[in-house]
Design an enzyme around this catalytic site. Structure first.
Site, mmCIF file in Angstrom:
data_model
loop_
_atom_site.group_PDB
_atom_site.id
_atom_site.type_symbol
_atom_site.label_atom_id
_atom_site.label_comp_id
_atom_site.label_asym_id
_atom_site.label_seq_id
_atom_site.Cartn_x
_atom_site.Cartn_y
_atom_site.Cartn_z
ATOM 1 N N ASP A 33 -4.380 -12.800 2.964
ATOM 2 C CA ASP A 33 -5.162 -11.968 3.873
ATOM 3 C C ASP A 33 -4.629 -12.210 5.286
ATOM 4 N N TYR B 202 -0.994 8.603 12.687
ATOM 5 C CA TYR B 202 -0.584 9.450 11.564
ATOM 6 C C TYR B 202 -1.562 10.601 11.407
ATOM 7 N N PHE B 203 -1.040 11.745 10.993
ATOM 8 C CA PHE B 203 -1.902 12.858 10.612
ATOM 9 C C PHE B 203 -2.190 12.732 9.103
ATOM 10 N N SER C 18 -4.322 6.363 13.763
ATOM 11 C CA SER C 18 -4.661 7.558 12.991
ATOM 12 C C SER C 18 -5.047 8.696 13.915
ATOM 13 N N ARG D 142 -17.947 19.988 3.942
ATOM 14 C CA ARG D 142 -18.175 18.539 3.886
ATOM 15 C C ARG D 142 -18.636 18.088 5.276
ATOM 16 N N LYS E 206 -9.845 1.761 14.508
ATOM 17 C CA LYS E 206 -8.503 2.125 14.999
ATOM 18 C C LYS E 206 -8.535 2.260 16.522
ATOM 19 N N ASP F 216 0.384 -9.021 1.845
ATOM 20 C CA ASP F 216 -0.665 -8.080 1.431
ATOM 21 C C ASP F 216 -1.666 -8.851 0.577
ATOM 22 N N GLY G 244 0.815 -1.217 0.000
ATOM 23 C CA GLY G 244 0.000 0.000 0.000
ATOM 24 C C GLY G 244 0.847 1.265 0.000
ATOM 25 N N TYR G 245 0.153 2.374 0.140
ATOM 26 C CA TYR G 245 0.802 3.688 0.006
ATOM 27 C C TYR G 245 1.906 3.894 1.065
ATOM 28 N N ILE G 246 1.543 3.856 2.328
ATOM 29 C CA ILE G 246 2.551 4.115 3.367
ATOM 30 C C ILE G 246 3.486 2.910 3.502
ATOM 31 N N TYR H 135 -14.677 3.441 10.528
ATOM 32 C CA TYR H 135 -13.224 3.336 10.303
ATOM 33 C C TYR H 135 -12.468 3.807 11.549
HETATM 34 P P1 NAD Z 1 -3.402 1.484 1.662
HETATM 35 O O1 NAD Z 1 -4.804 1.063 1.413
HETATM 36 O O2 NAD Z 1 -2.633 2.059 0.539
HETATM 37 O O3 NAD Z 1 -2.576 0.264 2.289
HETATM 38 C C1 NAD Z 1 -3.162 -0.730 3.077
HETATM 39 C C2 NAD Z 1 -2.734 -2.067 2.495
HETATM 40 O O4 NAD Z 1 -3.288 -3.127 3.285
HETATM 41 C C3 NAD Z 1 -3.229 -2.276 1.066
HETATM 42 O O5 NAD Z 1 -2.127 -2.626 0.274
HETATM 43 C C4 NAD Z 1 -4.248 -3.408 1.167
HETATM 44 O O6 NAD Z 1 -4.254 -4.217 0.012
HETATM 45 C C5 NAD Z 1 -3.777 -4.146 2.405
HETATM 46 N N1 NAD Z 1 -4.801 -4.874 3.175
HETATM 47 C C6 NAD Z 1 -5.970 -4.394 3.668
HETATM 48 N N2 NAD Z 1 -6.592 -5.344 4.379
HETATM 49 C C7 NAD Z 1 -5.797 -6.437 4.339
HETATM 50 C C8 NAD Z 1 -5.889 -7.740 4.912
HETATM 51 N N3 NAD Z 1 -6.925 -8.123 5.658
HETATM 52 N N4 NAD Z 1 -4.878 -8.614 4.676
HETATM 53 C C9 NAD Z 1 -3.822 -8.246 3.923
HETATM 54 N N5 NAD Z 1 -3.683 -7.042 3.368
HETATM 55 C C10 NAD Z 1 -4.663 -6.141 3.582
HETATM 56 O O7 NAD Z 1 -3.433 2.495 2.893
HETATM 57 P P2 NAD Z 1 -2.283 3.394 3.503
HETATM 58 O O8 NAD Z 1 -2.643 4.806 3.242
HETATM 59 O O9 NAD Z 1 -0.953 2.909 3.082
HETATM 60 O O10 NAD Z 1 -2.532 3.135 5.034
HETATM 61 C C11 NAD Z 1 -1.812 2.146 5.762
HETATM 62 C C12 NAD Z 1 -2.376 2.064 7.158
HETATM 63 O O11 NAD Z 1 -2.307 3.347 7.774
HETATM 64 C C13 NAD Z 1 -3.852 1.649 7.197
HETATM 65 O O12 NAD Z 1 -4.049 0.817 8.318
HETATM 66 C C14 NAD Z 1 -4.575 2.976 7.383
HETATM 67 O O13 NAD Z 1 -5.808 2.809 8.026
HETATM 68 C C15 NAD Z 1 -3.586 3.749 8.239
HETATM 69 N N6 NAD Z 1 -3.707 5.210 8.102
HETATM 70 C C16 NAD Z 1 -3.658 5.776 6.859
HETATM 71 C C17 NAD Z 1 -3.790 7.151 6.735
HETATM 72 C C18 NAD Z 1 -3.767 7.810 5.387
HETATM 73 O O14 NAD Z 1 -4.208 8.943 5.270
HETATM 74 N N7 NAD Z 1 -3.249 7.200 4.332
HETATM 75 C C19 NAD Z 1 -3.949 7.967 7.868
HETATM 76 C C20 NAD Z 1 -3.977 7.351 9.116
HETATM 77 C C21 NAD Z 1 -3.855 5.960 9.222
HETATM 78 C C1 UD1 Z 2 -9.377 12.262 6.108
HETATM 79 C C2 UD1 Z 2 -10.122 11.224 6.912
HETATM 80 C C3 UD1 Z 2 -9.282 10.777 8.095
HETATM 81 C C4 UD1 Z 2 -7.892 10.334 7.646
HETATM 82 C C5 UD1 Z 2 -7.267 11.499 6.877
HETATM 83 C C6 UD1 Z 2 -5.880 11.224 6.391
HETATM 84 C C7 UD1 Z 2 -12.469 11.872 6.569
HETATM 85 C C8 UD1 Z 2 -13.701 12.421 7.212
HETATM 86 N N1 UD1 Z 2 -11.375 11.798 7.363
HETATM 87 O O1 UD1 Z 2 -9.210 13.382 6.912
HETATM 88 O O2 UD1 Z 2 -9.914 9.727 8.765
HETATM 89 O O3 UD1 Z 2 -7.113 9.989 8.770
HETATM 90 O O4 UD1 Z 2 -8.097 11.791 5.750
HETATM 91 O O5 UD1 Z 2 -5.877 10.553 5.190
HETATM 92 O O6 UD1 Z 2 -12.459 11.487 5.422
HETATM 93 N N2 UD1 Z 2 -10.876 19.021 1.026
HETATM 94 C C9 UD1 Z 2 -11.407 19.866 0.073
HETATM 95 N N3 UD1 Z 2 -11.732 19.337 -1.149
HETATM 96 C C10 UD1 Z 2 -11.535 18.024 -1.468
HETATM 97 C C11 UD1 Z 2 -10.981 17.170 -0.479
HETATM 98 C C12 UD1 Z 2 -10.668 17.698 0.758
HETATM 99 O O7 UD1 Z 2 -11.594 21.047 0.309
HETATM 100 O O8 UD1 Z 2 -11.871 17.605 -2.583
HETATM 101 C C13 UD1 Z 2 -10.492 19.585 2.343
HETATM 102 C C14 UD1 Z 2 -11.215 18.972 3.526
HETATM 103 O O9 UD1 Z 2 -12.413 19.667 3.783
HETATM 104 C C15 UD1 Z 2 -10.167 19.144 4.635
HETATM 105 C C16 UD1 Z 2 -8.835 19.025 3.894
HETATM 106 O O10 UD1 Z 2 -9.123 19.293 2.532
HETATM 107 O O11 UD1 Z 2 -10.246 20.434 5.194
HETATM 108 C C17 UD1 Z 2 -8.204 17.641 4.005
HETATM 109 O O12 UD1 Z 2 -9.144 16.660 3.626
HETATM 110 P P1 UD1 Z 2 -8.753 15.110 3.479
HETATM 111 O O13 UD1 Z 2 -7.552 14.972 2.624
HETATM 112 O O14 UD1 Z 2 -9.984 14.374 3.070
HETATM 113 O O15 UD1 Z 2 -8.298 14.711 4.945
HETATM 114 P P2 UD1 Z 2 -9.079 14.829 6.352
HETATM 115 O O16 UD1 Z 2 -10.443 15.332 6.166
HETATM 116 O O17 UD1 Z 2 -8.190 15.529 7.288
#
Ligand code: NAD
Ligand code: UD1
Length: 337
Positions: free
Chosen positions: A58, A176-177, A124, A291, A152, A31, A10-12, A148
């Site tokens: 999984d 994470y923020f 998160s 939103r 967490k 994954d 995944g992304y992170i 969601y």
């Molecule tokens: P992502 O969806 O890109 O990565 C998650 C990965 O987990 C994916 O590759 C998916 O295929 C895999 N996956 C999901 N369920 C699975 C399972 N049951 N078994 C095996 N693989 C599985 O998301 P990300 O942005 O990289 O986030 C990683 C983690 O960080 C997640 O737990 C997410 O909730 C958390 N997180 C993300 C953000 C964000 O904004 N990206 C913010 C806060 C927390």
């Molecule tokens: C979202 C998730 C949060 C997750 C975080 C990080 C929701 C309600 N919350 O938060 O759980 O941890 O992402 O990935 O989805 N915005 C616009 N236009 C757009 C998209 C966003 O104006 O098309 C604004 C939003 O109103 C916000 C900011 O951009 O003020 C960031 O939005 P977003 O990237 O969705 O993140 P969060 O809302 O912080």
């Protein structure tokens, strides 16, 4: 060290895998590819110049995990695997609770059986109760508004209870923020399915011409320009934070929640303007209604991370905007489906 990374495609996860390999660690990735492409794993291997074992499985599949643990002797596990779309979780809560809770429980059960007791968990900032005073520190009040977020919150509680029951465990709950950006190579990055909900992918795709305009959700918030403020953090800084968390977990037992953020809040318009300036592109936008569920400002206190992990974010907003654009413009269709 030998590290198991769940959700490493995944992304992170992909950025963290790359950083671990660059620092000479051995990794194994599990994954299911439910929200990722195998291509991401391939590209991490190319960038690092090293292969590593990849299991498409999984994490809830206990037998499959047993096979993985039978082969590798892991010092530590990073558990990224999880479903993460807030809106989707409201519509299909059972899928979210099943996936995110049962993957964590199954993983811990198998770890325990194999005597592996160091875990870095992806939590998160969403676990902080909306409206808590900012910056949010780790003692700020918790509470969620969607399934969601509750997954967490509940996983954090499960892991805290596990450590109470067996004090040999070391668990780091990383909150994470808002992760954005990509590896500067432009080879790996965020590849959302469908129309992105998060700001940065939408901004980048708008600059690319895939959307007519960005909808800025509200300009009447109590912030410096009226648009929502968030703590955006470069995904490579997050990756570094995981490496620091592993070092910490190797030398401590117990359970600690730690914010990974910069401590700096930027507004939606700050992001749009920086993105345009740094990349020399246009991001047309319109002001739209708020939103539902959004709050004025969310940003971290990064003090605990600095104190316990010796880590702080180093990359600037310009770096984040440049690297997001580099990835998006080099890969207009992401990894391709
Ligand atoms: P992502 O969806 O890109 O990565 C998650 C990965 O987990 C994916 O590759 C998916 O295929 C895999 N996956 C999901 N369920 C699975 C399972 N049951 N078994 C095996 N693989 C599985 O998301 P990300 O942005 O990289 O986030 C990683 C983690 O960080 C997640 O737990 C997410 O909730 C958390 N997180 C993300 C953000 C964000 O904004 N990206 C913010 C806060 C927390
Ligand atoms: C979202 C998730 C949060 C997750 C975080 C990080 C929701 C309600 N919350 O938060 O759980 O941890 O992402 O990935 O989805 N915005 C616009 N236009 C757009 C998209 C966003 O104006 O098309 C604004 C939003 O109103 C916000 C900011 O951009 O003020 C960031 O939005 P977003 O990237 O969705 O993140 P969060 O809302 O912080």
């Amino acid at each position: 060290m030998n590290i198991l990374v769940t959700g490493g495609a995944g992304y992170i996860g992909s950025h963290t895998c790359l950083e671990l390999l660059r620092r000479g660690h051995d990794i194994t990735v599990v994954d299911s590819l439910v929200n990722a492409q195998r291509e991401a794993v391939k590209r991490v291997q190319q960038l690092a110049g090293r292969e590593f074992p990849f299991y498409q499985a999984d994490v809830r599949d206990e037998e499959a995990l047993e096979t993985v643990f039978a082969v590798g002797r892991f010092d530590c596990v990073i558990h990224f695997a999880g479903l993460k779309a807030v809106g989707e979780s409201v519509g299909i809560p059972l899928r979210y609770y099943d996936n995110n809770l049962n993957s964590t429980i199954t993983l811990c059960r198998v770890m325990q059986r194999h005597g592996v007791k160091r875990l870095i968990f992806s939590s998160s900032a969403t676990v902080y109760k909306p409206g808590v005073p900012m910056p949010a520190d780790e003692s700020s009040e918790l509470g969620c508004t969607n399934p969601y977020g509750w997954t967490k919150f509940m996983c954090e509680q499960i892991l805290r209870d596990l450590v109470v029951a067996d004090p040999d465990w070391s668990v780091v709950l990383l909150r994470y923020f808002n992760p954005i950006g990509a590896d500067p190579s432009g080879r790996i990055g965020e590849d959302p399915t469908g129309i992105p909900n998060n700001l940065l992918p939408f901004v980048a795709q708008t600059a690319l011409g895939r959307h007519k305009e960005l909808h800025v959700f509200g300009n009447d918030y109590q912030t410096h320009d009226g648009t929502g403020v968030r703590d955006y953090i470069h995904v490579s800084d997050l990756a570094d934070g995981h490496v620091a968390a592993i070092d910490y977990a190797m030398n401590h037992t117990g359970c600690e929640a730690i914010n990974l953020g910069t401590g700096i809040g930027y507004s939606v318009l700050d992001i749009v303007h920086a993105f345009e300036r740094v990349n020399g592109v246009k991001v047309p936008y319109v002001i739209s209604p708020r939103r539902p569920g959004d709050v004025d400002a969310v940003f971290a206190s990064p003090d605990k991370a600095r104190r316990l992990l010796g880590w702080e974010a180093r990359r600037s907003l310009d770096d984040m905007c440049r690297d997001s654009w580099h990835w998006q413009s080099m890969n207009p269709q992401g990894y391709g489906r």
